[in-house]
Design a protein around this motif. Sequence first.
Motif, short mmCIF file in Angstrom:
data_model
loop_
_atom_site.label_atom_id
_atom_site.label_comp_id
_atom_site.label_asym_id
_atom_site.label_seq_id
_atom_site.Cartn_x
_atom_site.Cartn_y
_atom_site.Cartn_z
N ASN A 101 38.03 49.10 58.51
CA ASN A 101 38.98 49.72 58.09
C ASN A 101 39.38 51.14 59.03
OD1 ASN A 101 38.91 48.16 55.90
ND2 ASN A 101 38.36 49.58 54.41
N ARG A 102 40.47 51.44 58.94
CA ARG A 102 40.91 52.70 59.70
C ARG A 102 41.62 53.73 59.13
NH1 ARG A 102 45.66 52.38 64.86
NH2 ARG A 102 45.69 54.65 64.91
N LEU A 103 41.16 54.98 59.26
CA LEU A 103 41.78 55.86 58.32
C LEU A 103 43.23 56.15 58.85
CD1 LEU A 103 41.32 58.53 56.49
CD2 LEU A 103 40.35 59.73 58.44
N VAL A 104 44.12 56.16 58.14
CA VAL A 104 45.68 56.44 58.34
C VAL A 104 46.42 57.59 57.67
CG1 VAL A 104 45.88 54.01 59.07
CG2 VAL A 104 46.40 54.67 56.74
N GLY A 105 45.62 58.21 56.80
CA GLY A 105 46.03 59.28 55.93
C GLY A 105 45.28 59.88 54.98
N ARG A 106 45.76 60.98 54.48
CA ARG A 106 44.90 61.80 53.56
C ARG A 106 46.09 62.54 52.58
NH1 ARG A 106 40.69 64.53 57.37
NH2 ARG A 106 39.00 63.21 56.94
N ILE A 107 45.53 62.76 51.24
CA ILE A 107 46.05 63.24 50.41
C ILE A 107 45.27 64.41 49.57
CG2 ILE A 107 47.74 63.20 48.12
CD1 ILE A 107 48.09 60.12 48.97
N ALA A 108 45.63 65.84 49.71
CA ALA A 108 44.79 66.81 49.22
C ALA A 108 45.28 67.07 47.65
CB ALA A 108 44.68 67.94 50.00
N LEU A 109 44.52 67.24 46.86
CA LEU A 109 45.13 67.70 45.52
C LEU A 109 44.39 68.90 44.90
CD1 LEU A 109 44.63 63.69 44.04
CD2 LEU A 109 46.64 64.91 44.82
N ARG A 110 44.96 69.62 43.85
CA ARG A 110 44.57 70.52 43.25
C ARG A 110 45.08 70.50 41.75
NH1 ARG A 110 48.42 73.59 46.76
NH2 ARG A 110 50.43 73.24 45.73
#
Length: 254
Positions: A101-110
């Motif tokens: 698997n390859r890391l391609v993105g992130r989503i930060a949540l509050r």
Amino acid sequence: MPTIIDASQFDKNLNSFAHQGPTEVGRICYFISSNQLYKLTEINLIDPGDEIDTCVTIHLVNHQSGDDDVMALRVDELYDDGNTESSIIITLLRESNETLNRLVGRIALRKYSLLNYANEYESAPQVAAVKVEREYQQRGIITASYLSLLNWYDYLVSDDYQTVSGAKIWANSLSVRADVQIYDGANECFCGILGPSAIGNDGFKPWCSEPLTNLHSWAPNLLQDQPQKFIVLVLSREFSPEVGYAKPFLRIGP
């Protein structure tokens, strides 16, 4: 209301993770976008130093250089056989090597508090920041990710500041697949559904922009002349299609 900012004001290093403290891996979900398989992993931040308390990583599953066409053909084959998205995902997982698997993105949540349709206050995740590697942009990954997050959450709330491309995900991509609802945080009520040209069904325009922002690609969407505070966009599980496959979640410990 969501404010459109110039893309030059938003730049995140995908390989850098601001939270250096302990974390807890939560739920896992998979989805298909542009005939590739992706994995969402919920990472809960323990004692976060700011308002962001959850990070969702996006991985391309079974990534091998030059093999995107192989996965795409396999997905086409499974769809042609009449399989559902969830059954295709289960089949692909049996055939995949997730060590690749390859890391391609992130989503930060509050957290965001809203008054739901049952007239009860509910803590919903609000998008705080999003980043996708450049070569994986324009593939529908974030649209599918947002809809897939509704496997975990009843609601997903838009971020307060967006680039033009980020705002277009809500105004264009999401609004044709789900009911994107306009929520008035000041009066604690839902006040319309987003329609064509980024206008609510009552004529309200939920977006404004900062001065000197390059809005060329925002057209034909429209903006509000007089900014209004506390307006956000909301996706709800009740009014969105089912997307992705969420692995059964077993929490260990108390």
